[in-house]
Design an enzyme around this catalytic site. Structure first.
Site, PDB file in Angstrom:
ATOM      1  N   CYS A  60       0.828  -1.199   0.000  1.00  0.00           N
ATOM      2  CA  CYS A  60       0.000   0.000   0.000  1.00  0.00           C
ATOM      3  C   CYS A  60       0.869   1.259   0.000  1.00  0.00           C
ATOM      4  O   CYS A  60       1.986   1.247   0.506  1.00  0.00           O
ATOM      5  CB  CYS A  60      -0.925   0.093   1.209  1.00  0.00           C
ATOM      6  SG  CYS A  60      -1.921  -1.368   1.492  1.00  0.00           S
ATOM      7  N   ARG A 115       3.295   0.246  -5.217  1.00  0.00           N
ATOM      8  CA  ARG A 115       3.205  -0.402  -3.904  1.00  0.00           C
ATOM      9  C   ARG A 115       1.937  -1.248  -3.760  1.00  0.00           C
ATOM     10  O   ARG A 115       1.743  -1.916  -2.747  1.00  0.00           O
ATOM     11  CB  ARG A 115       3.221   0.655  -2.796  1.00  0.00           C
ATOM     12  CG  ARG A 115       4.445   1.524  -2.807  1.00  0.00           C
ATOM     13  CD  ARG A 115       4.346   2.585  -1.750  1.00  0.00           C
ATOM     14  NE  ARG A 115       4.504   2.027  -0.439  1.00  0.00           N
ATOM     15  CZ  ARG A 115       5.668   1.862   0.185  1.00  0.00           C
ATOM     16  NH1 ARG A 115       6.772   2.244  -0.401  1.00  0.00           N
ATOM     17  NH2 ARG A 115       5.725   1.343   1.368  1.00  0.00           N
ATOM     18  N   TRP A 152      -2.717  -2.744  -1.599  1.00  0.00           N
ATOM     19  CA  TRP A 152      -2.372  -4.129  -1.945  1.00  0.00           C
ATOM     20  C   TRP A 152      -3.079  -4.976  -0.899  1.00  0.00           C
ATOM     21  O   TRP A 152      -2.730  -4.936   0.270  1.00  0.00           O
ATOM     22  CB  TRP A 152      -0.854  -4.329  -1.894  1.00  0.00           C
ATOM     23  CG  TRP A 152      -0.427  -5.678  -2.381  1.00  0.00           C
ATOM     24  CD1 TRP A 152      -0.272  -6.075  -3.681  1.00  0.00           C
ATOM     25  CD2 TRP A 152      -0.074  -6.811  -1.571  1.00  0.00           C
ATOM     26  NE1 TRP A 152       0.150  -7.382  -3.725  1.00  0.00           N
ATOM     27  CE2 TRP A 152       0.270  -7.858  -2.457  1.00  0.00           C
ATOM     28  CE3 TRP A 152      -0.029  -7.054  -0.202  1.00  0.00           C
ATOM     29  CZ2 TRP A 152       0.662  -9.119  -2.011  1.00  0.00           C
ATOM     30  CZ3 TRP A 152       0.356  -8.311   0.247  1.00  0.00           C
ATOM     31  CH2 TRP A 152       0.703  -9.322  -0.654  1.00  0.00           C
ATOM     32  N   ASN A 162      -0.717   1.956   5.973  1.00  0.00           N
ATOM     33  CA  ASN A 162       0.131   1.002   5.260  1.00  0.00           C
ATOM     34  C   ASN A 162       0.772   0.114   6.304  1.00  0.00           C
ATOM     35  O   ASN A 162       1.350   0.616   7.273  1.00  0.00           O
ATOM     36  CB  ASN A 162       1.203   1.760   4.470  1.00  0.00           C
ATOM     37  CG  ASN A 162       2.295   0.837   3.974  1.00  0.00           C
ATOM     38  OD1 ASN A 162       2.013  -0.301   3.593  1.00  0.00           O
ATOM     39  ND2 ASN A 162       3.524   1.314   3.981  1.00  0.00           N
ATOM     40  N   GLY A 163       0.683  -1.206   6.101  1.00  0.00           N
ATOM     41  CA  GLY A 163       1.282  -2.144   7.061  1.00  0.00           C
ATOM     42  C   GLY A 163       0.267  -3.191   7.443  1.00  0.00           C
ATOM     43  O   GLY A 163      -0.729  -3.391   6.744  1.00  0.00           O
ATOM     44  N   GLU A 222      17.287 -15.960 -11.897  1.00  0.00           N
ATOM     45  CA  GLU A 222      16.711 -14.620 -12.054  1.00  0.00           C
ATOM     46  C   GLU A 222      15.839 -14.561 -13.318  1.00  0.00           C
ATOM     47  O   GLU A 222      14.760 -13.974 -13.312  1.00  0.00           O
ATOM     48  CB  GLU A 222      17.840 -13.569 -12.089  1.00  0.00           C
ATOM     49  CG  GLU A 222      17.414 -12.147 -12.361  1.00  0.00           C
ATOM     50  CD  GLU A 222      16.362 -11.600 -11.391  1.00  0.00           C
ATOM     51  OE1 GLU A 222      16.107 -12.222 -10.353  1.00  0.00           O
ATOM     52  OE2 GLU A 222      15.767 -10.552 -11.722  1.00  0.00           O
ATOM     53  N   LYS A 264      11.828 -13.695 -13.314  1.00  0.00           N
ATOM     54  CA  LYS A 264      11.284 -12.579 -14.102  1.00  0.00           C
ATOM     55  C   LYS A 264      10.166 -13.082 -15.004  1.00  0.00           C
ATOM     56  O   LYS A 264       9.121 -12.457 -15.132  1.00  0.00           O
ATOM     57  CB  LYS A 264      12.423 -11.991 -14.939  1.00  0.00           C
ATOM     58  CG  LYS A 264      12.371 -10.529 -15.178  1.00  0.00           C
ATOM     59  CD  LYS A 264      13.021  -9.679 -14.136  1.00  0.00           C
ATOM     60  CE  LYS A 264      12.597  -9.938 -12.736  1.00  0.00           C
ATOM     61  NZ  LYS A 264      13.333  -9.220 -11.734  1.00  0.00           N
ATOM     62  N   GLU A 287       6.917 -13.904 -12.948  1.00  0.00           N
ATOM     63  CA  GLU A 287       6.137 -12.798 -12.409  1.00  0.00           C
ATOM     64  C   GLU A 287       5.448 -11.989 -13.498  1.00  0.00           C
ATOM     65  O   GLU A 287       4.406 -11.397 -13.262  1.00  0.00           O
ATOM     66  CB  GLU A 287       6.967 -11.902 -11.486  1.00  0.00           C
ATOM     67  CG  GLU A 287       8.120 -11.188 -12.114  1.00  0.00           C
ATOM     68  CD  GLU A 287       8.850 -10.287 -11.091  1.00  0.00           C
ATOM     69  OE1 GLU A 287      10.071 -10.179 -11.199  1.00  0.00           O
ATOM     70  OE2 GLU A 287       8.191  -9.708 -10.222  1.00  0.00           O
ATOM     71  N   HIS A 309      18.078 -35.554 -12.828  1.00  0.00           N
ATOM     72  CA  HIS A 309      17.653 -36.059 -11.516  1.00  0.00           C
ATOM     73  C   HIS A 309      16.184 -35.744 -11.232  1.00  0.00           C
ATOM     74  O   HIS A 309      15.747 -35.805 -10.097  1.00  0.00           O
ATOM     75  CB  HIS A 309      18.546 -35.479 -10.414  1.00  0.00           C
ATOM     76  CG  HIS A 309      19.992 -35.831 -10.600  1.00  0.00           C
ATOM     77  ND1 HIS A 309      20.451 -37.126 -10.493  1.00  0.00           N
ATOM     78  CD2 HIS A 309      21.069 -35.080 -10.942  1.00  0.00           C
ATOM     79  CE1 HIS A 309      21.754 -37.153 -10.737  1.00  0.00           C
ATOM     80  NE2 HIS A 309      22.153 -35.916 -11.022  1.00  0.00           N
ATOM     81  N   LYS A 355       5.695  -3.678  -5.314  1.00  0.00           N
ATOM     82  CA  LYS A 355       7.136  -3.483  -5.339  1.00  0.00           C
ATOM     83  C   LYS A 355       7.771  -3.461  -3.954  1.00  0.00           C
ATOM     84  O   LYS A 355       8.911  -3.858  -3.791  1.00  0.00           O
ATOM     85  CB  LYS A 355       7.455  -2.178  -6.068  1.00  0.00           C
ATOM     86  CG  LYS A 355       8.933  -2.071  -6.374  1.00  0.00           C
ATOM     87  CD  LYS A 355       9.194  -1.259  -7.592  1.00  0.00           C
ATOM     88  CE  LYS A 355      10.640  -1.336  -7.996  1.00  0.00           C
ATOM     89  NZ  LYS A 355      11.012  -2.624  -8.589  1.00  0.00           N
TER      90      LYS A 355
HETATM   91  C1  F6R Z   1      11.254  -9.457  -8.602  1.00  0.00           C
HETATM   92  C2  F6R Z   1      11.129  -8.556  -7.486  1.00  0.00           C
HETATM   93  C3  F6R Z   1      11.025  -9.136  -6.117  1.00  0.00           C
HETATM   94  C4  F6R Z   1      11.904  -8.343  -5.144  1.00  0.00           C
HETATM   95  C5  F6R Z   1      11.688  -8.830  -3.712  1.00  0.00           C
HETATM   96  C6  F6R Z   1      12.601  -8.111  -2.731  1.00  0.00           C
HETATM   97  O1  F6R Z   1      11.329  -8.771  -9.803  1.00  0.00           O
HETATM   98  O2  F6R Z   1      11.096  -7.375  -7.655  1.00  0.00           O
HETATM   99  O3  F6R Z   1      11.370 -10.482  -6.107  1.00  0.00           O
HETATM  100  O4  F6R Z   1      13.230  -8.499  -5.527  1.00  0.00           O
HETATM  101  O5  F6R Z   1      10.358  -8.626  -3.337  1.00  0.00           O
HETATM  102  O6  F6R Z   1      12.367  -6.743  -2.731  1.00  0.00           O
HETATM  103  P1  F6R Z   1      13.442  -5.730  -2.186  1.00  0.00           P
HETATM  104  O7  F6R Z   1      14.613  -5.792  -3.076  1.00  0.00           O
HETATM  105  O8  F6R Z   1      12.767  -4.406  -2.184  1.00  0.00           O
HETATM  106  O9  F6R Z   1      13.802  -6.189  -0.796  1.00  0.00           O
END
Ligand code: F6R
Length: 602
Positions: A2, A27, A75, A101-102, A480, A484, A487, A503, A597
Site C-alpha cells: 500500500c 506499492r 495491496w 500502510n502495514g 533470475e 522474471k 512474475e 535427476h 514493489k
Molecule cells: C522481482 C522482485 C522481487 C523483489 C523482492 C525483494 O522482480 O522485484 O522479487 O526483488 O520482493 O524486494 P526488495 O529488493 O525491495 O527487498
C-alpha cells in the site's frame, strides 16, 4: 505494502494526491481512494477498485476546492478487493478518516473489543480498527495527536498511518517500522510513503522514525513532533534528489522498457562512484566494519539473486565461505561468529528482510545494508549502508536495481578483499580494469537482445511452462531469468543447475517445451542440451557467437566477458524475454497481477 499520501496545501489538494498516488501505485494497485476536507468541514470520500487513473476521473468534477486530504493505494491483505475495503476508513462519527500502510497483527482482538463497546465497522480490513481506537481516545479527552499516539500504542505489527480530522482540518501521522516522509514547501506540507510521490513539489523531507507522531497544523505553522506524548526534535531534513524526469517514462511504452535500457548508464554511474577508491580499500574502509571470516547474504526474490551472485564473487576471488539466507526463513539459520551479514534490498522496506536482520545480527555479526533507498528502514537499522545508485525503479519487476546491486556488491568485495589483505593490490587493480568493460558489455547485450529476442519470444506464447538451465556462475542468473518470466507471464518457469536435469526436471520436458540455456561454454552443457533435444524440447541458447541470442561477451561487437564476475550481461536478454512474452500475452508489465514493489508484510 500500500501507498499513502496526504496534503495540506494553500491550493487544491486533489491534484497533488492523485499525482502522488499514481507514483505510489507500484506499492499496490488493488484499489485507490481519497478523503478530502470540504469547505463546510465535512469529508468527501471517493474510492474505486480500479486504478488511480479512474480515481482521477472520479475527482475531475470535484468542486470541494479542498486544500487538505489524504489518499491510499491498496495491496489487499485482510479482506477482498472491494470498494468497502478500500481506504480511507472512518470512525463511527464519520469525521475522522484514516489511511494505513502495514499490518495490524492484533486486529481481530481489537475489533472484537471495539465492537463489544458499540463501534460499527464498515469493512473487513485490519486497518479499520485504527479510526475507532482514535475515536475512543478522543472521547477520553485526548487531543488528536495524543489520541493517535494512544491508538498506536495498542497496535501490534507495522504501520504508517495518516489521520484527517474533518472538523478542523488537522492532519496527524505516525509510523512504526513502515516508511513515511514529510516534505515541506511554500505551498504547504505533504506526507507520503516514498519521497518519489512528492518529488517536484518539495525540496527537502524528513523521514518519520518509529514512534514519531507528527501533527500538521491547519494554519500552516511548524509541524509538531512528539513521541509517547512528549515533544521531540524533528528528524534531520534531507534534500529531495529525485527529479520528475527520473520518474517519467518519457517516450518508452512502459517503465520496465526504460529501466532495462538504463542499465549500461546505471553501471557507468555505480562504477564511477566506486572504482576510484577501490585500490585504497574504499568503500570498505569508510563503512568502519570489523574484519570478517565469512559472509552471509540475506534478501528476497531478485535481491537474493544479486546477493548470491556477490557471495559467489567473494568465493571465486578469495575463497571466502558464504551462506545465502532466504530472508523469510532466517529463523532456521545459524551463523558463525565473525560473519558479515549483507542485506540486499532494493526498497529497504521488505518486512522479511527487516525481520531477518533483527534475528541474525549480533555484536560479532554486523549488518551491512546494500539498498537503493538509503533513507529506508533497513538503512536506518543496519550497522552500515552502501547505496546502489540505480535511481528510482517504478516497474514492479526489478531490473536495473539488480544490476546496480551486483556491481555495488562487487565493488565492495574488491575493496574489502584488498583492504584486508586477501587479494594482492595488483589483482585488485586488474579486476578494477575488468569492471570498466561492464557498461559496454551490458550495452552490447542490450543491442543483441533487442535484435534477437522479440522474434524468439513471439514463438513462445503458447508454451505453458519454461525451464532455465546453466552451470557454475550462470546458475543464479538462470534463476533470475525464471523469476522474471514467472512474475510477468504468469506461466511456470523453473531454473536448475543443468546437471540436475536428469535427476528429476527432465520429466517436465515434452515436445516444444522451451528450455533457456545460459551457455557459458562449459563443455558438459553440450551433453545437457542434447538430453533436452532428444526429448523434443526447444532449446534457446543465450551465449557467445553462434548462440540463438549471442548476448554474452565475445558476440558481434566483441567485448570480453568478465569471467570472475559471472555472466551479469545475461540478465538483459532474460529481462527482455520476460517482458516480450508478457506483452505478447497482453499483460501489464509494470504492474504484474498480485504483486507489489515494496513488500512490507511477512
Ligand atoms: C522481482 C522482485 C522481487 C523483489 C523482492 C525483494 O522482480 O522485484 O522479487 O526483488 O520482493 O524486494 P526488495 O529488493 O525491495 O527487498
Amino acid at each position: 505494502m500500500c501507498g499513502i499520501i496526504a496534503a495540506r496545501l494553500s491550493g487544491a489538494a486533489a491534484p497533488a494526491l492523485v499525482e502522488g498516488l499514481a507514483r505510489l501505485e507500484y506499492r499496490g494497485y488493488d484499489s485507490a481512494g481519497v478523503a478530502l476536507r470540504t469547505g463546510a468541514g465535512g469529508l468527501r470520500v471517493v474510492r474505486t477498485i480500479e486504478r488511480v487513473a479512474q480515481l482521477e476521473r472520479l475527482l475531475r468534477d470535484d468542486d470541494t476546492l479542498a486544500t487538505t486530504g489524504i489518499g491510499h493505494t491498496r495491496w489487499a491483505t485482510h479482506g477482498g478487493v472491494t470498494e468497502r475495503n478500500a481506504h480511507p476508513h472512518r470512525d463511527c462519527s464519520g469525521e475522522l478518516a484514516v489511511v494505513h500502510n502495514g499490518i495490524v497483527e492484533n486486529a481481530a482482538a481489537l475489533r472484537a473489543e471495539l465492537e463489544e463497546r458499540g463501534h460499527r465497522f464498515a469493512s473487513e480490513v485490519d486497518s479499520e480498527v485504527i479510526p475507532h481506537l482514535i475515536e475512543e481516545a478522543r472521547q477520553h479527552g485526548l487531543g488528536l495527536a495524543d489520541a493517535v499516539g494512544a491508538a498506536a500504542s495498542r497496535l501490534e505489527g507495522a504501520w504508517a498511518v495518516v489521520v484527517l480530522d474533518a472538523e478542523d482540518g488537522r492532519v496527524v501521522a505516525t509510523a512504526h517500522r513502515s516508511p513515511l516522509v514529510l516534505g515541506r514547501s511554500i505551498d504547504g506540507d505533504l506526507l507520503a510513503s516514498d519521497i518519489g510521490a512528492i518529488a517536484g513539489r518539495v525540496e527537502s523531507f524528513r523521514a518519520l522514525r518509529s514512534g514519531d507522531v507528527v501533527e500538521l497544523d491547519p494554519l500552516g505553522s511548524e509541524p509538531r513532533w512528539t513521541q509517547g506524548g512528549r515533544a521531540v526534535a524533528a528528524p534531520l531534513a534531507m534534500p529531495c534528489t529525485v527529479s520528475n524526469e527520473q520518474l517519467d517514462r518519457g517516450d518508452y511504452p512502459d517503465h520496465m522498457a526504460k529501466e532495462i535500457d538504463e542499465q549500461p548508464a546505471v553501471a557507468e554511474r555505480v562504477l564511477a562512484e566506486l572504482l576510484p577508491g577501490i585500490a585504497q580499500g574504499e568503500p570498505w574502509r569508510s563503512l568502519a566494519l570489523p574484519d570478517f571470516r565469512r559472509i552471509a547474504v540475506v534478501a528476497c526474490g531478485t535481491s537474493l539473486h544479486a546477493g548470491i551472485a556477490i557471495a559467489e564473487v567473494f568465493g571465486r576471488l578469495a575463497g571466502i565461505p558464504s551462506t545465502a539466507v532466504v530472508a523469510s526463513e532466517a529463523a532456521s539459520t545459524y551463523l558463525e561468529e565473525q560473519t558479515l551479514v549483507m542485506a540486499f534490498s532494493q526498497s529497504g522496506e521488505t518486512a522479511d528482510v527487516l525481520r531477518a536482520v533483527e534475528m541474525l545480527r549480533t555484536p560479532g555479526n554486523p549488518v551491512l545494508a546494500i539498498t537503493n533507498a538509503p533513507h529506508s528502514t533497513l538503512a536506518r537499522t543496519a550497522d552500515a549502508v552502501l547505496p546502489c545508485h540505480a535511481g528510482p525503479e517504478i516497474g514492479v519487476a526489478a531490473t536495473k536495481t539488480f544490476t546496480a546491486q551486483v556491481l555495488t556488491g562487487t565493488g565492495l568485495a574488491l575493496a574489502a578483499l584488498g583492504a584486508t589483505g586477501r587479494m594482492p593490490r595488483e589483482r585488485v587493480l586488474a579486476a578494477v580494469e575488468d569492471l570498466r568493460r561492464v557498461p559496454e558489455l551490458l550495452a552490447q547485450s542490450l543491442r543483441v537482445a533487442d535484435r534477437f529476442v522479440p522474434g524468439i519470444a513471439g514463438g513462445l506464447l503458447d508454451a505453458h511452462g519454461f525451464l532455465f538451465l546453466a552451470r557454475g556462475a550462470g546458475v543464479v542468473y538462470a534463476a533470475e531469468g525464471a523469476l522474471k518470466l514467472k512474475e510477468l507471464s504468469y506461466r511456470w518457469a523453473e531454473s536448475y543447475p543443468a546437471g540436475e536435469l536428469k535427476h528429476g526436471p527432465l520429466a517436465l520436458v515434452e515436445a516444444q517445451t522451451p528450455v533457456i540455456v545460459l551457455d557459458g561454454a562449459d563443455a558438459r552443457l553440450a551433453g545437457n542440451i542434447a538430453e533436452v533435444g532428444a526429448r523434443g524440447g526447444r532449446v534457446i541458447r543465450i551465449g557467445g557467437l553462434g548462440a540463438d541470442i549471442p548476448a554474452l561477451g565475445g558476440s558481434p561487437a566483441p567485448i570480453d566477458a568478465v569471467d570472475w564476475l559471472g555472466p551479469l550481461e545475461s540478465v538483459v536478454p532474460l529481462q527482455v524475454l520476460a517482458r516480450e512474452i508478457a506483452l505478447g500475452l497482453g499483460h501489464d508489465v509494470d504492474k504484474p497481477r498480485n504483486l507489489a514493489k515494496s513488500v512490507t508484510v511477512e
